[in-house]
Design an enzyme around this catalytic site. Sequence first.
Site, PDB file in Angstrom:
ATOM      1  N   ALA A   1       0.849  -1.195   0.000  1.00  0.00           N
ATOM      2  CA  ALA A   1       0.000   0.000   0.000  1.00  0.00           C
ATOM      3  C   ALA A   1       0.878   1.235   0.000  1.00  0.00           C
ATOM      4  O   ALA A   1       1.946   1.258   0.607  1.00  0.00           O
ATOM      5  CB  ALA A   1      -0.914   0.011   1.225  1.00  0.00           C
TER       6      ALA A   1
ATOM      7  N   ARG B   1       0.932   7.476  -7.752  1.00  0.00           N
ATOM      8  CA  ARG B   1       1.302   7.815  -9.129  1.00  0.00           C
ATOM      9  C   ARG B   1       2.603   8.616  -9.189  1.00  0.00           C
ATOM     10  O   ARG B   1       2.770   9.477 -10.040  1.00  0.00           O
ATOM     11  CB  ARG B   1       0.174   8.559  -9.864  1.00  0.00           C
ATOM     12  CG  ARG B   1      -1.089   7.749 -10.080  1.00  0.00           C
ATOM     13  CD  ARG B   1      -0.909   6.368 -10.643  1.00  0.00           C
ATOM     14  NE  ARG B   1      -0.508   6.223 -12.029  1.00  0.00           N
ATOM     15  CZ  ARG B   1      -1.331   6.080 -13.042  1.00  0.00           C
ATOM     16  NH1 ARG B   1      -2.627   6.069 -12.844  1.00  0.00           N
ATOM     17  NH2 ARG B   1      -0.872   5.906 -14.261  1.00  0.00           N
TER      18      ARG B   1
ATOM     19  N   GLU C   1      -1.707 -12.561  -5.094  1.00  0.00           N
ATOM     20  CA  GLU C   1      -3.062 -12.623  -5.652  1.00  0.00           C
ATOM     21  C   GLU C   1      -3.683 -11.252  -5.513  1.00  0.00           C
ATOM     22  O   GLU C   1      -3.379 -10.517  -4.573  1.00  0.00           O
ATOM     23  CB  GLU C   1      -3.897 -13.703  -4.960  1.00  0.00           C
ATOM     24  CG  GLU C   1      -4.062 -13.492  -3.499  1.00  0.00           C
ATOM     25  CD  GLU C   1      -4.661 -14.703  -2.803  1.00  0.00           C
ATOM     26  OE1 GLU C   1      -4.345 -15.836  -3.184  1.00  0.00           O
ATOM     27  OE2 GLU C   1      -5.431 -14.472  -1.864  1.00  0.00           O
TER      28      GLU C   1
ATOM     29  N   TYR D   1       1.801  -4.606 -11.330  1.00  0.00           N
ATOM     30  CA  TYR D   1       2.460  -5.921 -11.384  1.00  0.00           C
ATOM     31  C   TYR D   1       2.878  -6.253 -12.820  1.00  0.00           C
ATOM     32  O   TYR D   1       3.943  -6.827 -13.048  1.00  0.00           O
ATOM     33  CB  TYR D   1       1.543  -7.006 -10.817  1.00  0.00           C
ATOM     34  CG  TYR D   1       1.090  -6.732  -9.390  1.00  0.00           C
ATOM     35  CD1 TYR D   1       1.957  -6.184  -8.443  1.00  0.00           C
ATOM     36  CD2 TYR D   1      -0.215  -7.008  -8.983  1.00  0.00           C
ATOM     37  CE1 TYR D   1       1.544  -5.926  -7.142  1.00  0.00           C
ATOM     38  CE2 TYR D   1      -0.642  -6.767  -7.679  1.00  0.00           C
ATOM     39  CZ  TYR D   1       0.237  -6.222  -6.770  1.00  0.00           C
ATOM     40  OH  TYR D   1      -0.175  -5.964  -5.485  1.00  0.00           O
TER      41      TYR D   1
END
Length: 152
Positions: A70, A77, A105, A117
């Site tokens: 997080a 950004r 996941e 990712y």
Amino acid sequence: MKKISPLTPEDLPAAYQLELIAHPFPWSESVFYSNQGDRYFNLKISDDDQLIGYAICQIVADEATLFNIAINPKFRRQGLAKMLLNEVIAQLSSMPKPIRTLWLEVRASNKAAINLYNVLGFNELTVRKKYYPTKESSHGEDAIIMAYTLML
Ligand SMILES: CC(C)(COP(=O)(O)OP(=O)(O)OC[C@H]1O[C@@H](n2cnc3c(N)ncnc32)[C@H](O)[C@@H]1OP(=O)(O)O)[C@@H](O)C(=O)NCCC(=O)NCCS
């Protein structure tokens, strides 16, 4: 100045406050605090002395799993998650006991995380149907399983 360093027990109160504002489905405090310790490899990113992000990984045998990442919404950004995950990957790749794969996941609706990712080179391997709870409790949300090869 941004700095990446280990997430320590002293960081946990601030990290959990970030967990609550960062995620639509935050972990409970007890789950968050239990994902620390010997089997975990957890890093934080700070701006001066302010904790602005973290990554939580578990290591079992020659595999690692990214359980949580997080970044404070005010700092998104700016490439900070990318910087943090690149550091996770670099440190996992150079551990004395080799780690072969980094798994994760992610909710199928979490396009920000999926893009992150993909940019870093994770591959999508499979989908767990209706795996996550949703606000509308009768429907589950799919989980996408992704992996990054640290060592062939
Ligand atoms: C996912 C998250 C960690 C990304 O953090 P971030 O620091 O903003 O990400 P970065 O700035 O490093 O972005 C790297 C790349 O990821 C992708 N990305 C990041 N946020 C995105 C968004 N909101 N929409 C689309 N793509 C996004 C982009 O490809 C981006 O590269 P670009 O900015 O050059 O286009 C952050 O949005 C977050 O904390 N979300 C809530 C928690 C969460 O969902 N964690 C993941 C599941 S545990």
